[in-house]
Design an enzyme around this catalytic site. Structure first.
Site, mmCIF file in Angstrom:
data_model
loop_
_atom_site.group_PDB
_atom_site.id
_atom_site.type_symbol
_atom_site.label_atom_id
_atom_site.label_comp_id
_atom_site.label_asym_id
_atom_site.label_seq_id
_atom_site.Cartn_x
_atom_site.Cartn_y
_atom_site.Cartn_z
ATOM 1 N N PHE A 147 23.870 -7.886 -21.833
ATOM 2 C CA PHE A 147 25.096 -7.818 -21.042
ATOM 3 C C PHE A 147 24.736 -8.040 -19.584
ATOM 4 O O PHE A 147 23.920 -7.312 -19.013
ATOM 5 C CB PHE A 147 25.793 -6.468 -21.195
ATOM 6 C CG PHE A 147 27.093 -6.381 -20.431
ATOM 7 C CD1 PHE A 147 28.275 -6.856 -20.981
ATOM 8 C CD2 PHE A 147 27.124 -5.850 -19.150
ATOM 9 C CE1 PHE A 147 29.470 -6.802 -20.274
ATOM 10 C CE2 PHE A 147 28.311 -5.788 -18.435
ATOM 11 C CZ PHE A 147 29.485 -6.269 -18.998
ATOM 12 N N ASP A 172 17.521 -8.168 -14.723
ATOM 13 C CA ASP A 172 18.781 -7.494 -14.428
ATOM 14 C C ASP A 172 18.526 -5.990 -14.378
ATOM 15 O O ASP A 172 18.316 -5.345 -15.403
ATOM 16 C CB ASP A 172 19.803 -7.843 -15.515
ATOM 17 C CG ASP A 172 21.164 -7.205 -15.289
ATOM 18 O OD1 ASP A 172 21.249 -6.186 -14.577
ATOM 19 O OD2 ASP A 172 22.152 -7.708 -15.860
ATOM 20 N N LYS A 185 25.348 -0.745 -9.015
ATOM 21 C CA LYS A 185 25.590 0.599 -9.539
ATOM 22 C C LYS A 185 24.991 1.689 -8.667
ATOM 23 O O LYS A 185 25.540 2.040 -7.625
ATOM 24 C CB LYS A 185 25.088 0.687 -10.988
ATOM 25 C CG LYS A 185 25.965 -0.077 -11.992
ATOM 26 C CD LYS A 185 25.511 0.202 -13.416
ATOM 27 C CE LYS A 185 26.340 -0.542 -14.445
ATOM 28 N NZ LYS A 185 27.682 0.017 -14.640
#
Length: 426
Positions: free
Chosen positions: A154, A238, A267
């Protein structure tokens, strides 16, 4: 599991006015909102009725310092009263300071560069463009048309990052995707077989958070670094979910002792303030040139000042060590519950997946919320835990009690007495 099963482990309640408002006024790209939270402090949230919840999701690995941390509040207030935004035609001290900090923490050396956006998806969009630029020769000819990513990965929901996301059910409503991306099994053998000199980049997550907190195989990142370097491809990691100390290192790739060509972060670096970044290493930092990418709000003075304060507090309070210590305590607490529903745990630091024997994760989430605990179902057999990095022994002990109650409620409601779930798993 049927909807009736879920209802059996959580009390039905009349629809509140705010639920009517949400159903009427918000787009339906997510399901029904589960609660209306109005206040947070540390690892706790309070809903509109005044009920307190232990937050072991932290906005999906976002609120690294917990809710309303004094350092976060002070940084927002101070910078908002000074300078919030001037556009990227100009620089600000907070933007330059955060770039230097991220380079230091990532270990880029002097040649590293930082591009700022507002989210993880934007950071990965920038990384996608970086890969495309690497795939062109000096005269603009595409010589490396292939980009590799992993199945079940993802990387975001924008049209570019969705093309990198190895989940066909997410892509299907939006086909055709941006071309050129190929998905591999998460094995060194599959990577070796797929790699050639026409590959521009390999995108990987050190731990696949949305897939159920699934780590890469032992030695994968080390092998990926060697294989990509041998063929002249970029290795782009990532770190949206694994960065900012969540795994016990500043970034997940650092556990493998490698140097990637680029990483993406978001985040937890803002602890709730929207910010993301692409951090490059070595020659990859020279690929962008004026006009190849941009963001109106990316790198604004307010966001970068807050992120600098957040990272400074993570470092000052040694929350990397806390992530390791408390992550071990959470895993031990789950094992001590000895629930027949639980098949084990996986992950690293304070990014933890609880594997279930049965596809009842949704019911466990509902039961946990009923008992005052916020967790997440990454899929129907995995509970994801990503609490604030500031949690201590008190919060872990409370989590163990509440999670045990939730597991017990689901077991009693959904499984026959004295049945071992592992014996009836499909």
């Amino acid at each position: 599991m049927t909807s009736a099963d879920t209802q059996s482990v959580s009390e039905t309640a009349a629809v509140s006015p705010w639920q009517d408002d949400a159903a009427r006024d918000l787009t339906r790209n997510v399901g029904d909102r589960m609660a209306l939270f109005v206040r947070g402090e540390g690892a706790y949230l309070w809903d509109a009725e005044g009920r307190r919840y232990l937050d072991f999701l932290a906005g999906i690995a976002v609120v690294s310092l917990g809710h309303a941390h004094p350092v976060f509040v002070e940084a927002v207030s101070r910078q908002a009263a000074t300078l919030a935004h001037v556009s990227n035609y100009f620089a600000t001290p907070s933007q330059l300071a955060l770039a230097a900090t991220l380079k230091r923490l990532a270990g880029t050396g002097p040649s590293g560069r930082v591009y700022f956006g507002n989210s993880g998806a934007e950071a990965n969009e920038a990384a996608f463009k970086l890969a495309r630029l690497h795939g062109r020769s000096a005269d603009g000819t595409v010589v490396r048309p292939r980009i590799l990513a992993l199945k079940d990965a993802f990387h975001g929901r924008t049209m570019g990052t969705l093309a990198l996301t190895g989940k066909p059910y997410m892509q299907e409503p939006f086909l055709p995707m941006t071309p050129g991306v190929e998905f591999l099994d998460s094995t060194i053998e599959a990577l070796e077989e797929a790699m050639d000199d026409r590959v521009a980049a390999l995108f990987v997550e050190p731990i696949k958070g949305e897939a159920g907190v699934v780590a890469l195989p032992e030695g994968y990142l080390e092998a990926a670094r060697e294989i990509t370097a041998r063929h002249g491809a970029l290795l782009i990691v990532d770190e949206i979910q694994t960065g900012a100390g969540r795994t016990g290192a500043w970034f997940g790739f650092q556990h493998a002792g490698i140097t990637p060509d680029a990483i993406t972060v978001a985040k937890g670096i803002g602890s709730g303030f929207p910010i993301g970044a692409l951090i490059t290493f070595g020659a990859a930092g020279d690929l962008f040139y004026p006009g190849t990418h941009g963001s109106t709000f990316g790198g604004n003075a307010l966001g970068t000042a807050v992120a600098s304060a957040v990272l400074g507090e993570i470092e000052r309070a040694d929350l990397l060590t806390n992530a390791t210590v408390q992550g071990d305590r959470v895993r031990a607490a789950i094992a001590a519950i000895d629930s027949p529903l639980v098949a084990g745990t996986r992950g690293q630091g304070l990014l933890i997946g609880v594997a279930l024997h049965e596809p009842v994760a949704g019911a466990v989430v509902a039961a946990a919320q009923q008992h005052g605990l916020i967790v997440n179902a990454a899929n129907d057999r995995t509970i994801r835990l990503a609490p604030p990095l500031v949690i201590g022994d008190v919060e872990v002990d409370e989590f163990a009690d509440l999670f045990s109650r939730a597991l017990g409620a689901v077991h009693d409601a959904l499984l026959p007495d004295d049945t071992d779930p592992s014996e009836v798993s499909a």
